[in-house]
Design a protein around this motif. Sequence first.
Motif, PDB file in Angstrom:
ATOM      1  N   ALA A  18      27.307 -66.755   5.928  1.00 51.20           N
ATOM      2  CA  ALA A  18      26.796 -65.496   5.385  1.00 51.20           C
ATOM      3  C   ALA A  18      25.340 -65.336   5.785  1.00 51.20           C
ATOM      4  O   ALA A  18      24.564 -66.278   5.753  1.00 51.20           O
ATOM      5  CB  ALA A  18      26.926 -65.483   3.867  1.00 51.20           C
ATOM      6  N   MET A  19      24.991 -64.139   6.217  1.00 55.11           N
ATOM      7  CA  MET A  19      23.594 -63.871   6.517  1.00 55.11           C
ATOM      8  C   MET A  19      23.192 -62.577   5.834  1.00 55.11           C
ATOM      9  O   MET A  19      24.009 -61.678   5.645  1.00 55.11           O
ATOM     10  CB  MET A  19      23.334 -63.810   8.016  1.00 55.11           C
ATOM     11  CG  MET A  19      23.910 -62.649   8.742  1.00 55.11           C
ATOM     12  SD  MET A  19      23.528 -62.836  10.489  1.00 55.11           S
ATOM     13  CE  MET A  19      23.295 -61.137  10.908  1.00 55.11           C
ATOM     14  N   GLU A  20      21.957 -62.520   5.433  1.00 55.92           N
ATOM     15  CA  GLU A  20      21.472 -61.360   4.720  1.00 55.92           C
ATOM     16  C   GLU A  20      21.242 -60.213   5.692  1.00 55.92           C
ATOM     17  O   GLU A  20      20.698 -60.397   6.769  1.00 55.92           O
ATOM     18  CB  GLU A  20      20.170 -61.722   4.022  1.00 55.92           C
ATOM     19  CG  GLU A  20      19.810 -60.783   2.929  1.00 55.92           C
ATOM     20  CD  GLU A  20      18.723 -61.388   2.090  1.00 55.92           C
ATOM     21  OE1 GLU A  20      17.564 -61.129   2.415  1.00 55.92           O
ATOM     22  OE2 GLU A  20      19.051 -62.118   1.145  1.00 55.92           O
ATOM     23  N   VAL A  21      21.664 -59.038   5.307  1.00 53.70           N
ATOM     24  CA  VAL A  21      21.434 -57.831   6.081  1.00 53.70           C
ATOM     25  C   VAL A  21      20.478 -56.977   5.269  1.00 53.70           C
ATOM     26  O   VAL A  21      20.748 -56.681   4.107  1.00 53.70           O
ATOM     27  CB  VAL A  21      22.754 -57.066   6.320  1.00 53.70           C
ATOM     28  CG1 VAL A  21      22.498 -55.773   7.066  1.00 53.70           C
ATOM     29  CG2 VAL A  21      23.744 -57.936   7.064  1.00 53.70           C
ATOM     30  N   ILE A  22      19.378 -56.617   5.860  1.00 60.32           N
ATOM     31  CA  ILE A  22      18.409 -55.799   5.141  1.00 60.32           C
ATOM     32  C   ILE A  22      18.827 -54.346   5.253  1.00 60.32           C
ATOM     33  O   ILE A  22      18.944 -53.806   6.343  1.00 60.32           O
ATOM     34  CB  ILE A  22      16.992 -55.989   5.697  1.00 60.32           C
ATOM     35  CG1 ILE A  22      16.581 -57.447   5.559  1.00 60.32           C
ATOM     36  CG2 ILE A  22      16.016 -55.074   4.978  1.00 60.32           C
ATOM     37  CD1 ILE A  22      15.264 -57.777   6.206  1.00 60.32           C
ATOM     38  N   ASN A  23      19.083 -53.743   4.116  1.00 58.20           N
ATOM     39  CA  ASN A  23      19.439 -52.327   4.047  1.00 58.20           C
ATOM     40  C   ASN A  23      18.229 -51.554   3.560  1.00 58.20           C
ATOM     41  O   ASN A  23      17.949 -51.519   2.369  1.00 58.20           O
ATOM     42  CB  ASN A  23      20.626 -52.109   3.103  1.00 58.20           C
ATOM     43  CG  ASN A  23      21.898 -52.695   3.656  1.00 58.20           C
ATOM     44  OD1 ASN A  23      22.229 -52.483   4.811  1.00 58.20           O
ATOM     45  ND2 ASN A  23      22.602 -53.444   2.841  1.00 58.20           N
ATOM     46  N   TRP A  24      17.493 -50.977   4.489  1.00 54.27           N
ATOM     47  CA  TRP A  24      16.337 -50.166   4.139  1.00 54.27           C
ATOM     48  C   TRP A  24      16.833 -48.852   3.570  1.00 54.27           C
ATOM     49  O   TRP A  24      17.748 -48.242   4.102  1.00 54.27           O
ATOM     50  CB  TRP A  24      15.475 -49.927   5.368  1.00 54.27           C
ATOM     51  CG  TRP A  24      14.826 -51.175   5.852  1.00 54.27           C
ATOM     52  CD1 TRP A  24      15.284 -51.997   6.831  1.00 54.27           C
ATOM     53  CD2 TRP A  24      13.617 -51.744   5.366  1.00 54.27           C
ATOM     54  NE1 TRP A  24      14.422 -53.060   6.983  1.00 54.27           N
ATOM     55  CE2 TRP A  24      13.389 -52.919   6.097  1.00 54.27           C
ATOM     56  CE3 TRP A  24      12.703 -51.373   4.383  1.00 54.27           C
ATOM     57  CZ2 TRP A  24      12.282 -53.721   5.888  1.00 54.27           C
ATOM     58  CZ3 TRP A  24      11.591 -52.176   4.175  1.00 54.27           C
ATOM     59  CH2 TRP A  24      11.391 -53.336   4.913  1.00 54.27           C
TER      60      TRP A  24
END
Length: 77
Positions: A18-24
């Motif tokens: 799992a990797m974090e996805v930055i949702n701006w």
Amino acid sequence: MCIAREAVGRRAGEDGRAMEVINWRKSSHSGPTGGECIEVASLPGVIAVRDSKDPDGPKLALDQDAFGTFLARLKQQ
């Protein structure tokens, strides 16, 4: 100035972890052209802030207290 809502998602990287996805996110009051808005994203322990017109430019990482102070100062403008 518009202030955005925050969101963070997760997805699997190429190695399956799992990797974090930055949702701006930016405000729904921003309109279709963006205008003079900032975008925010919630990350572990911080709230990240960037200029919506320069998404590859500098970003701020503020803890919750600092973000509250940041918002209070913006409201004074």
